[in-house]
Enzyme design. Structure first.
Site, PDB file in Angstrom:
ATOM      1  N   ASP A  64      69.738  27.270  32.598  1.00  0.00           N
ATOM      2  CA  ASP A  64      68.559  27.621  31.892  1.00  0.00           C
ATOM      3  C   ASP A  64      68.824  28.130  30.777  1.00  0.00           C
ATOM      4  O   ASP A  64      69.729  29.505  30.828  1.00  0.00           O
ATOM      5  CB  ASP A  64      67.495  28.365  32.839  1.00  0.00           C
ATOM      6  CG  ASP A  64      66.261  28.826  32.019  1.00  0.00           C
ATOM      7  OD1 ASP A  64      66.299  28.922  30.854  1.00  0.00           O
ATOM      8  OD2 ASP A  64      65.482  28.980  32.828  1.00  0.00           O
ATOM      9  N   ASN A  91      69.968  22.935  20.283  1.00  0.00           N
ATOM     10  CA  ASN A  91      68.985  21.732  20.466  1.00  0.00           C
ATOM     11  C   ASN A  91      67.654  22.292  21.191  1.00  0.00           C
ATOM     12  O   ASN A  91      66.612  21.738  20.811  1.00  0.00           O
ATOM     13  CB  ASN A  91      69.348  20.416  20.634  1.00  0.00           C
ATOM     14  CG  ASN A  91      68.388  19.622  21.190  1.00  0.00           C
ATOM     15  OD1 ASN A  91      67.748  19.148  20.260  1.00  0.00           O
ATOM     16  ND2 ASN A  91      68.320  19.207  22.652  1.00  0.00           N
ATOM     17  N   SER A 138      65.909  22.554  14.102  1.00  0.00           N
ATOM     18  CA  SER A 138      64.402  23.321  13.920  1.00  0.00           C
ATOM     19  C   SER A 138      63.274  22.333  13.679  1.00  0.00           C
ATOM     20  O   SER A 138      63.460  21.251  14.458  1.00  0.00           O
ATOM     21  CB  SER A 138      64.517  24.020  12.644  1.00  0.00           C
ATOM     22  OG  SER A 138      63.282  24.915  12.283  1.00  0.00           O
ATOM     23  N   SER A 139      62.512  22.264  12.616  1.00  0.00           N
ATOM     24  CA  SER A 139      61.269  21.338  12.500  1.00  0.00           C
ATOM     25  C   SER A 139      60.796  21.456  11.304  1.00  0.00           C
ATOM     26  O   SER A 139      60.931  22.654  10.685  1.00  0.00           O
ATOM     27  CB  SER A 139      60.353  21.498  13.686  1.00  0.00           C
ATOM     28  OG  SER A 139      59.007  20.889  13.727  1.00  0.00           O
ATOM     29  N   TYR A 152      55.196  28.071  17.742  1.00  0.00           N
ATOM     30  CA  TYR A 152      56.195  27.012  17.475  1.00  0.00           C
ATOM     31  C   TYR A 152      56.795  27.061  16.018  1.00  0.00           C
ATOM     32  O   TYR A 152      57.995  27.083  15.944  1.00  0.00           O
ATOM     33  CB  TYR A 152      55.968  25.714  17.702  1.00  0.00           C
ATOM     34  CG  TYR A 152      56.674  24.455  17.605  1.00  0.00           C
ATOM     35  CD1 TYR A 152      57.732  24.195  18.574  1.00  0.00           C
ATOM     36  CD2 TYR A 152      56.729  23.817  16.308  1.00  0.00           C
ATOM     37  CE1 TYR A 152      58.417  23.206  18.426  1.00  0.00           C
ATOM     38  CE2 TYR A 152      57.483  22.792  16.368  1.00  0.00           C
ATOM     39  CZ  TYR A 152      58.515  22.442  17.458  1.00  0.00           C
ATOM     40  OH  TYR A 152      59.163  21.426  17.008  1.00  0.00           O
ATOM     41  N   LYS A 156      60.642  28.321  14.691  1.00  0.00           N
ATOM     42  CA  LYS A 156      61.399  27.281  13.915  1.00  0.00           C
ATOM     43  C   LYS A 156      61.760  27.632  12.598  1.00  0.00           C
ATOM     44  O   LYS A 156      62.821  27.410  11.834  1.00  0.00           O
ATOM     45  CB  LYS A 156      60.441  25.969  13.886  1.00  0.00           C
ATOM     46  CG  LYS A 156      60.567  25.205  15.165  1.00  0.00           C
ATOM     47  CD  LYS A 156      61.914  25.021  15.667  1.00  0.00           C
ATOM     48  CE  LYS A 156      61.730  23.950  16.968  1.00  0.00           C
ATOM     49  NZ  LYS A 156      63.064  23.775  17.709  1.00  0.00           N
TER      50      LYS A 156
END
Length: 252
Positions: A64, A91, A138-139, A152, A156
């Site tokens: 974890d 990731n 990231s995103s 979120y 990111k």
């Protein structure tokens, strides 16, 4: 083209499914020794067996990533097993977009702090490598306000800033970059689940991409692998967007 990755050692968090699994497979196919972790024992064993059967040198660990001492121990064990570390890929994501404190806490611990802890543990080994580098996933939600604004998107965005700062602080010693995917569709993933359970929302999201499709996990893995390659020796502090022109803002 030889990516000059053969013989390197990489760490990949969340390496049994989706983007993480694709990253592990892509690096291993280039001759990289890959240590990966994930929370579920059965998934780790299955991935490890499949990858070894394909002829790859990998090591899977049940972990974890919010367990700081456990994460640090995994890094040290990997360095001892393989004789060093050249690449660290952060990731894992909580994928929580809520506005409540618990959502923010989960995103902070999983997305941001697991990356910080991974970097802190791996840095001494990366600095001893001739080609030490970190890549954080990231995103595009960290680049613009979209469906996942809130915890979120906020975390990111923090990852992009953290990697840029790390690149500057460790310039000439360790490279650090971010890959920001758009919507990524893969078996068992978030968007497949949305497609099945909320087809109206899925159609709305899909319509935003001018390519008419979503990204694949292999396409994200390719971006990570290229940034990890020693051929990208002068690329550091960048945020590589992999979204098929989904986002339209200009990065200056």
């Amino acid at each position: 083209m030889d990516l000059q990755l053969a013989g390197k050692t990489a760490l990949v968090t969340g390496g049994t499914k989706g983007i993480g699994r694709a990253i592990v497979e892509s690096l291993a196919a280039e001759g990289v020794r890959v240590a990966f972790c994930a929370r579920t024992d059965a998934d780790v064993k299955a991935a490890e067996e499949a990858l070894r059967a394909a002829g790859h040198e990998v090591a899977g660990t049940v972990l974890d990533v919010t367990d700081g001492p456990g994460l640090a121990g995994w890094v040290e064990a990997t360095a001892e097993r393989f004789g060093g570390i050249d690449i660290a890929v952060a990731n894992v994501s909580a994928i929580v977009a809520g506005q409540d404190e618990e959502s923010w806490r989960k995103e902070f611990e999983v997305d941001l702090m697991h990356t910080v802890r991974l970097v802190n543990a791996a840095l001494p080994h990366l600095e001893r490598s001739d080609d030490g580098c970190v890549v954080a996933v990231s995103s595009v939600s960290g680049r613009e306000v979209d469906f996942f604004a809130g915890s979120y998107g906020g975390m990111k965005a923090a990852l992009v800033h953290y990697m840029a700062g790390l690149a500057y602080q460790k310039a000439g010693k360790v490279r650090a970059n971010t890959v920001s995917p758009g919507n990524v569709y893969f078996e068992g993933g978030v968007w497949q689940n949305i497609e099945r359970n909320d087809p109206e929302f899925f159609a709305k999201a899909l319509a935003l991409n001018p390519t008419g499709r979503m990204c694949t996990d292999d396409e994200v893995a390719y971006a990570v692998m290229m940034l990890a390659s020693p051929r990208a020796s002068f690329i550091s502090g960048t945020n590589l967007v992999v979204d098929g022109a989904l986002t339209r803002g200009v990065q200056l």
